[in-house]
Design an enzyme around this catalytic site. Structure first.
Site, PDB file in Angstrom:
ATOM      1  N   ASN A   1       0.641  -8.393  -5.499  1.00 44.09           N
ATOM      2  CA  ASN A   1       0.707  -7.489  -6.637  1.00 44.09           C
ATOM      3  C   ASN A   1       1.567  -8.043  -7.778  1.00 44.09           C
ATOM      4  OD1 ASN A   1       0.874  -5.237  -8.312  1.00 44.09           O
ATOM      5  ND2 ASN A   1       2.414  -4.225  -7.044  1.00 44.09           N
ATOM      6  N   PRO A   2       0.977  -8.266  -8.970  1.00 37.56           N
ATOM      7  CA  PRO A   2       1.762  -8.757 -10.101  1.00 37.56           C
ATOM      8  C   PRO A   2       2.347  -7.643 -10.972  1.00 37.56           C
ATOM      9  CG  PRO A   2      -0.527  -8.742 -10.728  1.00 37.56           C
ATOM     10  CD  PRO A   2      -0.462  -8.199  -9.306  1.00 37.56           C
ATOM     11  N   LEU A   3       2.048  -6.392 -10.647  1.00 39.49           N
ATOM     12  CA  LEU A   3       2.408  -5.299 -11.542  1.00 39.49           C
ATOM     13  C   LEU A   3       3.909  -5.000 -11.526  1.00 39.49           C
ATOM     14  CD1 LEU A   3      -0.628  -2.912 -10.912  1.00 39.49           C
ATOM     15  CD2 LEU A   3      -0.357  -4.708 -12.638  1.00 39.49           C
ATOM     16  N   GLU A   4       4.547  -5.129 -10.362  1.00 36.85           N
ATOM     17  CA  GLU A   4       5.988  -4.859 -10.295  1.00 36.85           C
ATOM     18  C   GLU A   4       6.789  -5.800 -11.195  1.00 36.85           C
ATOM     19  OE1 GLU A   4       7.314  -4.811  -6.276  1.00 36.85           O
ATOM     20  OE2 GLU A   4       6.766  -2.724  -5.970  1.00 36.85           O
TER      21      GLU A   4
ATOM     22  N   GLU B   1       0.827  -1.204   0.000  1.00 38.27           N
ATOM     23  CA  GLU B   1       0.000   0.000   0.000  1.00 38.27           C
ATOM     24  C   GLU B   1       0.861   1.254   0.000  1.00 38.27           C
ATOM     25  OE1 GLU B   1      -2.341  -0.676   3.435  1.00 38.27           O
ATOM     26  OE2 GLU B   1      -3.680  -2.109   2.466  1.00 38.27           O
TER      27      GLU B   1
ATOM     28  N   GLY C   1      13.114  -4.064   0.939  1.00 37.90           N
ATOM     29  CA  GLY C   1      13.242  -2.985  -0.043  1.00 37.90           C
ATOM     30  C   GLY C   1      14.149  -3.302  -1.214  1.00 37.90           C
TER      31      GLY C   1
END
EC number: 2.4.99.12
Length: 442
Positions: free
Chosen positions: A337-340, A68, A312
């Site tokens: 999250n698959p976007l990264e 988030e 990180g």
């Protein structure tokens, strides 16, 4: 449940918090012993500020988790560009470390106060926010009530609501209505999320898309990247990222099944790095040689598993491969999250349990950038195929990149929706004498 009973239930929740408040200190101390709280800053969880409030308009932004927090970095930077101060609260040590690494002194970071009357009142009385912006899904009844009492606009951005949460709220519709109708604005990720928020009593609700699609790819240390690439050499690689309990064992099973054929290096990045000791012990029981990032272990030709147990550095791990299985989807539920991985250039694999990221996965699968596997055997076959078939892997990577371009635009829509609330603050901020905000206090 009637409206009167809903009010009684919420009053009971607040009273229970007050009754249990004397135990908050010992509870936080216990969590600090377990590494789940920052020992030196745990008073922030009781609403005590550790930094001075700057002079001028200030927005309270809350993001519970690392994901988030990453999603709202561009929004935070837009607020700061408009000279609006931001006090950013998070709930975990991991997310606090991310804030320090990515934002530094651009924001004032505090740990979020527990949802009890005294800490919340203490926090709000000190910071006096002009607006409250919360990312994604958390609802804290005492916080909602206290913000409403002070007439602080409550805005939810990148808002989503899972199947399970919606069912739970729907079963207590009057309680939901008593909370959700206090929101000044909801900016939802999808049409389905928007419909659900409206059903629960929120208004107005607009759809922006997923803010995560407008974030920059996660950064990495280029020197470290070159070091590990040199150590890996011409070995094939694949990664299992954001894994939960059971998925590391699945990755180990895949590795052992494919090792004789491909001699690959498997990269495992658990969602919670504090599980690394247990994961390493399990992998060693499987007869696998493990190198850990936290120990700066060298990747030798004999290394089976590179355990990414640092905070990180997802950008580093994803740049070491072109195949990424995204966890919390095979042996757990909800997905991650698959976007990264798609934006960095990985062919994405996932298990079937992806309810929390349904829209993102549907778009990626439709474009050809992601593929769903139903079990460990199917995962092994998919990894093997992508390891040995360069054109298929390249086609998935390109499709994922194209899908990411299609998804962009959520930030602009979110900023436009927020303008009635932030434009007046921008004007006020630019009329204020310039006083620098203090840096983080440790």
């Amino acid at each position: 449940m009637s409206s009167a009973m809903a009010r009684m239930a919420l009053a009971g929740y607040r009273l229970a918090g007050v009754a249990l408040y004397p135990l908050a200190g010992p509870y936080l101390a216990f969590r600090a012993m377990k590494g789940k709280e920052d020992r030196s800053r745990r008073l922030e969880r009781l609403g005590y500020a550790s930094q001075p409030r700057p002079r001028g308009p200030l927005v309270w932004v809350h993001s519970a988790s690392v994901g988030e927090t990453l999603s709202i970095l561009p929004l935070i930077r837009e607020l700061r560009r408009r000279e609006i101060y931001v006090v950013l609260t998070t709930g975990t040590v991991t997310s606090a470390a991310l804030v320090e690494a990515r934002l530094g002194d651009e924001v004032i970071h505090q740990y979020v106060p527990i949802d009890v009357k005294f800490p919340i009142k203490r926090f709000l009385s000190y910071w006096k926010p002009d607006a409250s912006i919360t990312a994604e899904s958390e609802i804290w009844p005492t916080t909602v009530a206290e913000l409403a009492r002070r007439r602080v606009p409550q805005i939810r951005v990148n808002a989503r609501i899972s199947d399970r949460s919606f069912s739970r709220w729907h079963n207590h519709a009057k309680v939901a209505e008593a909370l959700f109708d206090k929101m000044a604005l909801v900016v939802a990720q999808s049409d389905l999320d928007a419909e659900r928020f409206r059903d629960l009593g929120a208004w107005p609700v607009i759809v922006s898309g997923n803010l995560k699609s407008d974030t920059d790819p996660p950064p990495c240390d280029e020197l470290l990247l070159e070091k590990y690439k040199a150590e890996i050499g011409d070995r094939k690689t694949w990664a299992a990222i954001s894994t939960f309990d059971g998925e590391e064992k699945a990755a180990a099973t895949v590795h052992r099944a494919l090792k004789a054929k491909n001699g690959q290096l498997t990269i495992i990045v658990p969602r919670h790095p504090d599980r690394a000791d247990a994961i390493e012990a399990m992998l060693k029981e499987e007869g696998l040689a493990v190198a850990r990032r936290s120990r700066n272990d060298e990747l030798t030709p004999e290394t089976d598993i590179f355990l990414g147990d640092s905070i990180g550095e997802m950008g580093l791990y994803l740049r070491l491969t072109e195949i990424a299985f995204v966890g919390r989807s095979l042996t757990n539920e909800g997905g991650q999250n698959p976007l990264e991985p798609a934006m960095i250039g990985c062919a994405v694999l996932t298990g079937p349990n992806i309810q929390n990221f349904r829209d993102a996965y549907q778009h990626l699968v439709r474009k050809g950038g992601a593929r769903m596997v139903k079990d460990v055997e199917m995962l092994a076959k998919a990894v093997h195929y992508l390891l040995i078939t360069d054109p298929a892997r390249a086609k998935m990577v390109e499709a994922g990149t194209d899908a990411m371009e299609d998804l962009r635009g959520a930030l602009g829509k979110t900023i436009k929706a927020l303008e009635p609330y932030i434009n007046p603050l921008t004007v006020t901020a630019r009329l204020q004498p310039k006083v620098a905000a203090a840096g983080n206090i440790r």
